[in-house]
Design an enzyme around this catalytic site. Sequence first.
Site, mmCIF file in Angstrom:
data_model
loop_
_atom_site.group_PDB
_atom_site.id
_atom_site.type_symbol
_atom_site.label_atom_id
_atom_site.label_comp_id
_atom_site.label_asym_id
_atom_site.label_seq_id
_atom_site.Cartn_x
_atom_site.Cartn_y
_atom_site.Cartn_z
ATOM 1 N N LEU A 1 0.747 -1.265 0.168
ATOM 2 C CA LEU A 1 -0.126 0.030 0.185
ATOM 3 C C LEU A 1 0.823 1.215 -0.046
ATOM 4 O O LEU A 1 0.463 2.271 0.705
ATOM 5 C CB LEU A 1 -0.894 0.148 1.259
ATOM 6 C CG LEU A 1 -2.064 -1.222 1.328
ATOM 7 C CD1 LEU A 1 -2.902 -1.257 2.507
ATOM 8 C CD2 LEU A 1 -2.861 -1.161 -0.021
ATOM 9 N N SER B 1 -0.276 1.630 -15.831
ATOM 10 C CA SER B 1 0.290 2.672 -16.242
ATOM 11 C C SER B 1 -0.506 3.790 -15.968
ATOM 12 O O SER B 1 -1.604 3.892 -15.870
ATOM 13 C CB SER B 1 0.849 2.646 -17.644
ATOM 14 O OG SER B 1 1.202 4.008 -17.952
ATOM 15 N N HIS C 1 5.386 -0.201 -23.832
ATOM 16 C CA HIS C 1 4.912 1.283 -23.332
ATOM 17 C C HIS C 1 6.023 2.349 -22.608
ATOM 18 O O HIS C 1 6.064 3.174 -23.046
ATOM 19 C CB HIS C 1 3.828 0.889 -22.540
ATOM 20 C CG HIS C 1 3.001 2.208 -21.987
ATOM 21 N ND1 HIS C 1 3.919 2.754 -20.622
ATOM 22 C CD2 HIS C 1 2.136 3.003 -22.034
ATOM 23 C CE1 HIS C 1 3.243 3.790 -20.362
ATOM 24 N NE2 HIS C 1 2.414 4.294 -21.133
ATOM 25 N N ASN C 2 6.449 1.426 -21.814
ATOM 26 C CA ASN C 2 7.523 2.520 -21.188
ATOM 27 C C ASN C 2 8.903 2.941 -21.988
ATOM 28 O O ASN C 2 9.341 3.902 -21.970
ATOM 29 C CB ASN C 2 8.049 1.707 -19.945
ATOM 30 C CG ASN C 2 7.296 1.710 -18.752
ATOM 31 O OD1 ASN C 2 5.920 1.748 -18.938
ATOM 32 N ND2 ASN C 2 7.496 1.756 -17.337
ATOM 33 N N VAL D 1 2.385 4.605 -2.550
ATOM 34 C CA VAL D 1 1.503 5.154 -3.363
ATOM 35 C C VAL D 1 0.860 4.584 -4.513
ATOM 36 O O VAL D 1 -0.753 4.875 -4.548
ATOM 37 C CB VAL D 1 2.198 6.360 -4.243
ATOM 38 C CG1 VAL D 1 2.779 7.357 -3.274
ATOM 39 C CG2 VAL D 1 3.454 5.594 -4.898
ATOM 40 N N LYS E 1 7.436 -3.342 -4.293
ATOM 41 C CA LYS E 1 8.508 -3.008 -5.240
ATOM 42 C C LYS E 1 8.860 -4.195 -5.999
ATOM 43 O O LYS E 1 9.042 -5.471 -5.610
ATOM 44 C CB LYS E 1 9.223 -2.674 -4.567
ATOM 45 C CG LYS E 1 10.692 -1.969 -4.811
ATOM 46 C CD LYS E 1 11.741 -1.704 -3.937
ATOM 47 C CE LYS E 1 12.984 -1.233 -4.501
ATOM 48 N NZ LYS E 1 13.002 0.333 -4.547
ATOM 49 N N LYS F 1 3.396 -3.793 -21.378
ATOM 50 C CA LYS F 1 3.796 -2.472 -20.431
ATOM 51 C C LYS F 1 5.350 -1.958 -20.660
ATOM 52 O O LYS F 1 5.389 -0.829 -20.487
ATOM 53 C CB LYS F 1 3.524 -2.795 -18.889
ATOM 54 C CG LYS F 1 3.984 -1.959 -17.649
ATOM 55 C CD LYS F 1 3.034 -0.478 -18.030
ATOM 56 C CE LYS F 1 3.325 0.464 -16.870
ATOM 57 N NZ LYS F 1 4.548 0.558 -16.301
ATOM 58 N N GLY G 1 -0.310 1.170 -4.835
ATOM 59 C CA GLY G 1 -1.137 0.107 -4.095
ATOM 60 C C GLY G 1 -2.392 0.853 -3.412
ATOM 61 O O GLY G 1 -3.727 0.612 -3.615
ATOM 62 N N GLU H 1 7.591 5.465 -24.022
ATOM 63 C CA GLU H 1 7.579 6.702 -23.265
ATOM 64 C C GLU H 1 9.088 7.442 -23.161
ATOM 65 O O GLU H 1 9.159 8.477 -23.335
ATOM 66 C CB GLU H 1 7.184 6.371 -22.044
ATOM 67 C CG GLU H 1 7.089 7.203 -20.929
ATOM 68 C CD GLU H 1 6.743 6.824 -19.433
ATOM 69 O OE1 GLU H 1 5.917 5.863 -19.358
ATOM 70 O OE2 GLU H 1 7.550 6.855 -18.508
#
Length: 473
Positions: A10, A128, A185-186, A12, A75, A182, A14, A189
């Site tokens: 939990l 994302s 995608h990065n 940022v 993480k 993903k 989560g 980016e």
Amino acid sequence: DLADIGVTGLAVMGRNLARNLARHGYTVALHNRSEGRTQELVREFGGEGTFVPARELADFVASLKRPRRAIIMVKAGAGTDAVIDQLAALMEPGDMIVDGGNAHFADTRRREAALREQGIHFVGSGISGGEEGALLGPSIMPGGSKESWEALGPILQDISAKVDGVPCAVHVGPDGAGHFVKMVHNGIEYSDMQLIAESYDLLRQALGVTPAELAEVFRQWNEGELGSYLIEITAEVLEQVDAETGKPFVDVVVDQAEQKGTGRWTVQSALELGVPVTGIAEAVFARALSGHPEQRRAARSLEGPEVSGDGAKELVEDVRQALYASKIVAYAQGFDQMAAASKEYGWDVDLGAMATIWRGGCIIRAKFLDRIRAAYDADPNLPTLLADPTFAAAVNLAQESWRRVVTTAVRIGVPTPGFSSALAYYDGLRRDRLPASLVQGLRDYFGAHTYHRVDKEGSFHTDWSGDRAEHPA
Ligand code: NBP
């Protein structure tokens, strides 16, 4: 009451994902390794929905409806393996574990295979949009079994971003497909940001304009075909003034770009798949170069060209065109990589659907993705985005500007590896004949590696050290 779904981890991401789920009416089980974060979430945001906090992982699992659905947001790396092992030991066949962190797709493949043995569905899912996306609607790229998508899809589509009413969440394909997409995608980016940075640098150096003036240029660009989240926030970062010194914000930030690794992974995978993702590679290398200030200091005596500024105002429009064309190339390369991986790993990824789910929520969201969707709708087997009539017309229109931009950059000594390599790729793709024939000749000369002929079937070798006659190999 039992929870519909749970989130463990939990920090940022989560926390915001759990709040997003609760705000959509789901009862959300909560767990974090250190209990403080769980309590903080309930204390600060408990009013947003129904949360079931648990101190121990066993209580967390016990609080979930069957089949259980648990999302891990810790993480990436060893921590993820630890949490998966603990969860799996508490779960039963048919339950689902979603890893929403930025795992490497190979790890996801390994984990999915291991959990499948136990009858547990493991869903490696790209998420994302950063902190804000997780709360207000991210772009979600889940891999895993069809059954897991049936059980999770409606929830994920509910909490995802929507564009024109269409959710930015779709089942990407089996095992590592979601995390692969993903990752690309990065990578894209990285490339988008590098091209933006080159545009800024070249215009600032060539025209002698201020960052604030360039903010206005980007704001105008955002109204047209370049319209995107990254162009929009570029204007905001460029107009930011440092409160302490009164200088432009970009002039007080250390010019060494950091990276967490997904760009590097994209390039490593592309090397293995044999896909030239030059735009992404140049972006990763540009960050690496920026990270060596000692080399830059040592190189200060190296000479540049006599000319510096190049006052032509037309350069602004030329750079806009070059940025758009280079961006098309970078996306074409990224989509090639997804197509190659899909084939290699048997994922059957719907490329047009990837463009659809990147239209909202994520960092590379852009108007332009509608055009990519349309290109794959028109031809699902498109060999390259550059062959699509709309994109071909766009790059054809831009290419004179693109060449002027690269020429100007070379003339005044501003490095534009993104623009230059994208143009080189474009010119390579256009060529009827490439000098690879000479490379083949050299390979045959020193290593007897053989070659094919344009006019005959079969492999051939020339006896370079003897009579130089050709023989079938
Ligand atoms: P972090 O990546 O900073 O991870 C912190 C969380 O991991 C905390 O809940 C921490 O628990 C937990 N954790 C660690 Br560290 N080791 C653990 C272990 N061995 N066992 C159990 N829990 C462990 O959090 P984040 O920035 O929210 O990102 C979460 C994931 O989402 C990452 O994989 C990240 O790459 C990905 N992601 C992040 C973003 C972004 O914008 N930040 C965007 C997209 C994806 P603790 O509280 O007890 O220390």
